[in-house]
Design a protein around this motif. Structure first.
Motif, PDB file in Angstrom:
ATOM      1  N   UNK A 134      86.069  35.413 158.575  1.00 28.94           N
ATOM      2  CA  UNK A 134      86.695  36.453 157.765  1.00 28.94           C
ATOM      3  C   UNK A 134      88.182  36.128 157.649  1.00 28.94           C
ATOM      4  N   UNK A 135      88.608  35.837 156.441  1.00 27.03           N
ATOM      5  CA  UNK A 135      90.018  35.499 156.230  1.00 27.03           C
ATOM      6  C   UNK A 135      90.873  36.758 156.355  1.00 27.03           C
ATOM      7  N   UNK A 136      91.976  36.686 157.110  1.00 26.36           N
ATOM      8  CA  UNK A 136      92.824  37.877 157.241  1.00 26.36           C
ATOM      9  C   UNK A 136      93.511  38.293 155.934  1.00 26.36           C
ATOM     10  N   UNK A 137      93.481  37.420 154.930  1.00 28.44           N
ATOM     11  CA  UNK A 137      94.118  37.768 153.655  1.00 28.44           C
ATOM     12  C   UNK A 137      93.309  38.824 152.903  1.00 28.44           C
ATOM     13  N   UNK A 138      92.040  38.546 152.623  1.00 27.30           N
ATOM     14  CA  UNK A 138      91.216  39.470 151.836  1.00 27.30           C
ATOM     15  C   UNK A 138      89.988  39.968 152.583  1.00 27.30           C
ATOM     16  N   UNK A 139      89.792  39.486 153.803  1.00 27.30           N
ATOM     17  CA  UNK A 139      88.641  39.920 154.583  1.00 27.30           C
ATOM     18  C   UNK A 139      87.318  39.350 154.107  1.00 27.30           C
ATOM     19  N   UNK A 140      87.379  38.197 153.451  1.00 26.73           N
ATOM     20  CA  UNK A 140      86.167  37.559 152.924  1.00 26.73           C
ATOM     21  C   UNK A 140      85.906  36.254 153.671  1.00 26.73           C
ATOM     22  N   UNK A 141      84.678  35.711 153.568  1.00 22.92           N
ATOM     23  CA  UNK A 141      84.382  34.434 154.230  1.00 22.92           C
ATOM     24  C   UNK A 141      85.308  33.327 153.736  1.00 22.92           C
ATOM     25  N   UNK A 142      85.583  32.372 154.612  1.00 19.51           N
ATOM     26  CA  UNK A 142      86.551  31.328 154.289  1.00 19.51           C
ATOM     27  C   UNK A 142      85.990  30.213 153.417  1.00 19.51           C
ATOM     28  N   UNK A 196      93.222  25.709 167.216  1.00 21.90           N
ATOM     29  CA  UNK A 196      93.269  26.125 168.616  1.00 21.90           C
ATOM     30  C   UNK A 196      93.672  27.588 168.801  1.00 21.90           C
ATOM     31  N   UNK A 197      94.370  28.169 167.833  1.00 20.64           N
ATOM     32  CA  UNK A 197      94.823  29.558 168.006  1.00 20.64           C
ATOM     33  C   UNK A 197      94.355  30.483 166.889  1.00 20.64           C
ATOM     34  N   UNK A 198      93.956  29.910 165.758  1.00 20.61           N
ATOM     35  CA  UNK A 198      93.565  30.715 164.606  1.00 20.61           C
ATOM     36  C   UNK A 198      94.736  31.259 163.825  1.00 20.61           C
ATOM     37  N   UNK A 199      95.959  30.868 164.220  1.00 21.25           N
ATOM     38  CA  UNK A 199      97.138  31.380 163.517  1.00 21.25           C
ATOM     39  C   UNK A 199      97.255  30.759 162.129  1.00 21.25           C
ATOM     40  N   UNK A 200      97.554  31.611 161.145  1.00 24.79           N
ATOM     41  CA  UNK A 200      97.783  31.122 159.783  1.00 24.79           C
ATOM     42  C   UNK A 200      99.186  30.550 159.701  1.00 24.79           C
ATOM     43  N   UNK A 201      99.293  29.265 159.328  1.00 27.40           N
ATOM     44  CA  UNK A 201     100.581  28.592 159.281  1.00 27.40           C
ATOM     45  C   UNK A 201     101.043  28.320 157.851  1.00 27.40           C
ATOM     46  N   UNK A 202     100.200  28.591 156.872  1.00 29.71           N
ATOM     47  CA  UNK A 202     100.608  28.437 155.474  1.00 29.71           C
ATOM     48  C   UNK A 202      99.660  29.253 154.615  1.00 29.71           C
ATOM     49  N   UNK A 203     100.214  29.833 153.544  1.00 28.48           N
ATOM     50  CA  UNK A 203      99.365  30.593 152.636  1.00 28.48           C
ATOM     51  C   UNK A 203      99.708  32.065 152.644  1.00 28.48           C
ATOM     52  N   UNK A 204      98.920  32.852 151.918  1.00 25.79           N
ATOM     53  CA  UNK A 204      99.267  34.258 151.693  1.00 25.79           C
ATOM     54  C   UNK A 204      99.190  35.148 152.930  1.00 25.79           C
ATOM     55  N   UNK A 257     100.235  34.077 155.994  1.00 25.49           N
ATOM     56  CA  UNK A 257     101.013  33.370 157.004  1.00 25.49           C
ATOM     57  C   UNK A 257     101.473  34.323 158.096  1.00 25.49           C
ATOM     58  N   UNK A 258     101.254  33.918 159.341  1.00 29.68           N
ATOM     59  CA  UNK A 258     101.621  34.743 160.494  1.00 29.68           C
ATOM     60  C   UNK A 258     100.472  35.587 161.014  1.00 29.68           C
ATOM     61  N   UNK A 259      99.461  35.837 160.188  1.00 32.26           N
ATOM     62  CA  UNK A 259      98.275  36.561 160.647  1.00 32.26           C
ATOM     63  C   UNK A 259      97.339  35.563 161.348  1.00 32.26           C
ATOM     64  N   UNK A 260      96.272  36.057 161.915  1.00 29.47           N
ATOM     65  CA  UNK A 260      95.379  35.173 162.662  1.00 29.47           C
ATOM     66  C   UNK A 260      93.915  35.496 162.407  1.00 29.47           C
ATOM     67  N   UNK A 261      93.100  34.472 162.513  1.00 27.17           N
ATOM     68  CA  UNK A 261      91.659  34.659 162.546  1.00 27.17           C
ATOM     69  C   UNK A 261      91.291  35.396 163.835  1.00 27.17           C
ATOM     70  N   UNK A 262      90.122  36.019 163.835  1.00 27.39           N
ATOM     71  CA  UNK A 262      89.662  36.732 165.027  1.00 27.39           C
ATOM     72  C   UNK A 262      88.838  35.786 165.895  1.00 27.39           C
TER      73      UNK A 262
END
Ligand code: FES
Length: 115
Positions: free
Chosen positions: A48-56, A83-91, A93-98
């Motif tokens: 689930x992408x933290x951007x829109x909550x849809x599958x990646x 390793x952390x699920x942290x978003x490093x680029x894109x809409x 950015x700064x959010x994380x996968x669960x």
């Protein structure tokens, strides 16, 4: 939730079933998950992408960018650290996968029971 009633880990897949680097999608007890292998390590996240909550992924089992080193969301190109699920680029950015707690034992990837 994944929590099994018998409090035992759930088998996800054999480590050898994952390319290195590679990724694979799963549905476990109704939850969409994916696993990413990097060498001897495997990281499991909710799909689930933290951007829109849809599958990646748009293509089955393809969760990595062309380098094989970053998780990529197919919709708007967000990139995440395996390793952390942290978003490093894109809409997002700064959010994380669960993350989904897991471990490897005897050549098998297991989902931990306490979740
Ligand atoms: S839905 Fe994943 S980057 Fe937009």
């Amino acid at each position: 939730m994944l929590a099994p009633t018998d409090n035992h880990p759930l088998p996800l897949c054999r480590l050898a079933a994952l390319d290195d680097p590679g990724s694979k999608g799963f549905v476990v007890q109704g939850r969409q998950l994916f696993a990413v292998r990097q060498g001897s390590q495997v990281f499991v996240y909710e799909n689930r992408c933290p951007h829109r909550g849809i599958p990646l992924e748009w293509v089955a089992d393809q969760f990595l960018d062309s380098s094989g080193k970053l998780i990529q969301c197919a919709s708007h190109g967000a990139l995440f650290l395996p390793e952390s699920g942290e978003c490093v680029a894109g809409p997002c950015s700064g959010a994380s996968l669960t993350p989904v707690a897991s471990h490897i034992e005897a050549g098998q990837v297991w989902l931990d029971s306490d979740q």
